[in-house]
Design an enzyme around this catalytic site. Structure first.
Site, PDB file in Angstrom:
ATOM      1  N   GLU A  60       0.953  -1.321  -0.126  1.00 31.97           N
ATOM      2  CA  GLU A  60      -0.160   0.049   0.076  1.00 31.97           C
ATOM      3  C   GLU A  60       0.911   1.345   0.020  1.00 31.97           C
ATOM      4  O   GLU A  60       1.929   1.263   0.764  1.00 31.97           O
ATOM      5  CB  GLU A  60      -0.932   0.113   1.134  1.00 31.97           C
ATOM      6  CG  GLU A  60      -1.675   1.110   1.633  1.00 31.97           C
ATOM      7  CD  GLU A  60      -2.578   1.150   2.784  1.00 31.97           C
ATOM      8  OE1 GLU A  60      -3.028   0.022   3.078  1.00 31.97           O
ATOM      9  OE2 GLU A  60      -2.579   2.302   3.363  1.00 31.97           O
ATOM     10  N   GLU A  69      -2.448  11.626   3.592  1.00 34.91           N
ATOM     11  CA  GLU A  69      -3.589  11.300   4.534  1.00 34.91           C
ATOM     12  C   GLU A  69      -3.588  12.469   5.347  1.00 34.91           C
ATOM     13  O   GLU A  69      -2.476  13.204   5.632  1.00 34.91           O
ATOM     14  CB  GLU A  69      -3.188  10.163   5.368  1.00 34.91           C
ATOM     15  CG  GLU A  69      -3.290   8.722   4.539  1.00 34.91           C
ATOM     16  CD  GLU A  69      -3.192   7.548   5.485  1.00 34.91           C
ATOM     17  OE1 GLU A  69      -4.164   6.800   5.911  1.00 34.91           O
ATOM     18  OE2 GLU A  69      -2.150   7.462   5.696  1.00 34.91           O
TER      19      GLU A  69
END
Length: 261
Positions: A144, A149
């Site tokens: 990932e 974020e």
């Protein structure tokens, strides 16, 4: 004659500008634009999957993901992910999540996304890449790559990696943050340079983190093969915690996406 010269100059400038917009130079390396999304029409379901998920599906998050217009829509040429406090089936919050799985994916390149989010407790907007191998090998072995974020009302963003060897479940995932300060309430361009040897993170073309294959993985580089793009905004969960009682809604806006090779 003068009019023709003026028209010719305008055409040259137009072509030059178009060529410039279709190229990206970062750290002395040239990339060519291979795909872009401007969100100037309705969400293209030939490219995007609109996810449907129950609360608690991952990370103890509170929202239900729905494909409804209330949660996912195009508005003023922006993709709008609208998270809402509401009673919906077995959830107290709803939000949106979409991905390009099995429709559009890439191996290596430069990715940039112009985005804007609210600064509110309990929000967790994210832009990330996940390997198409997740269906066969599972997470985190598939790999990932988190391009951006953000959580809560922090004036900074995060970029990170997850793999079988390094991930947040082991509390050793590789990552760093970039302080936005007064830019936190504005649109910013979040960039990721991904090659067979390294991955680098940028905000507005400023490098803030780099992971070199040889330093952490040796010859075992999990970040190869085809990866698809995910954009979502979670509410609550293990990282941000619960929203305040006064929370009503929060919008995560995407202006455009560009992928270069």
């Amino acid at each position: 004659m003068k009019k023709k010269v003026i028209i010719s100059i305008i055409l040259v400038l137009f072509v030059s500008n178009c060529q410039k917009n279709h190229k990206k130079k970062i750290n002395g390396k040239n990339y060519d634009l291979i795909w872009h999304e401007d969100f100037d029409k309705e969400i293209n379901k030939n490219i995007w999957n609109l996810e449907v998920r129950d609360p608690g599906w991952v990370n103890n998050e509170l929202q239900a993901y729905t494909p409804r217009n209330e949660n996912l829509r195009i508005e003023k040429k922006h993709l709008v992910i609208n998270s809402i406090k509401e009673d919906y089936k077995n959830a107290k919050y709803t939000s949106g999540r979409l991905n390009t799985q099995n429709k559009l994916n890439w191996e290596y390149g430069y990715f940039e996304i112009k985005a804007k989010f609210d600064l509110k407790q309990g929000t967790w907007p994210a832009i990330w890449l996940l390997s198409e191998k997740i269906a066969s090998v599972g997470w985190p072995k598939c790999g990932e790559i988190d391009i951006m974020e953000h959580v809560n009302d922090e004036k900074k963003v995060y970029g990170s990696l997850h793999s079988e060897r390094y991930n947040h479940m082991l509390k050793n995932n590789l990552g760093n943050s970039f302080v936005l300060n007064e830019l936190a309430t504005e649109f910013n361009i979040y960039g990721l340079e991904w090659t067979k040897d390294f991955i680098r993170w940028y905000v507005n073309d400023e490098l803030f983190y780099s992971v070199n294959k040889k330093d952490f993985f040796g010859e075992n580089w999990p970040y190869e093969g085809r990866y698809f793009l995910i954009i979502n905004q979670a509410i609550g969960g293990d990282w941000p915690g619960d929203p305040l009682e006064t929370f009503n809604s929060s919008k995560f806006l995407i202006d455009w996406i560009k992928v270069y090779k």
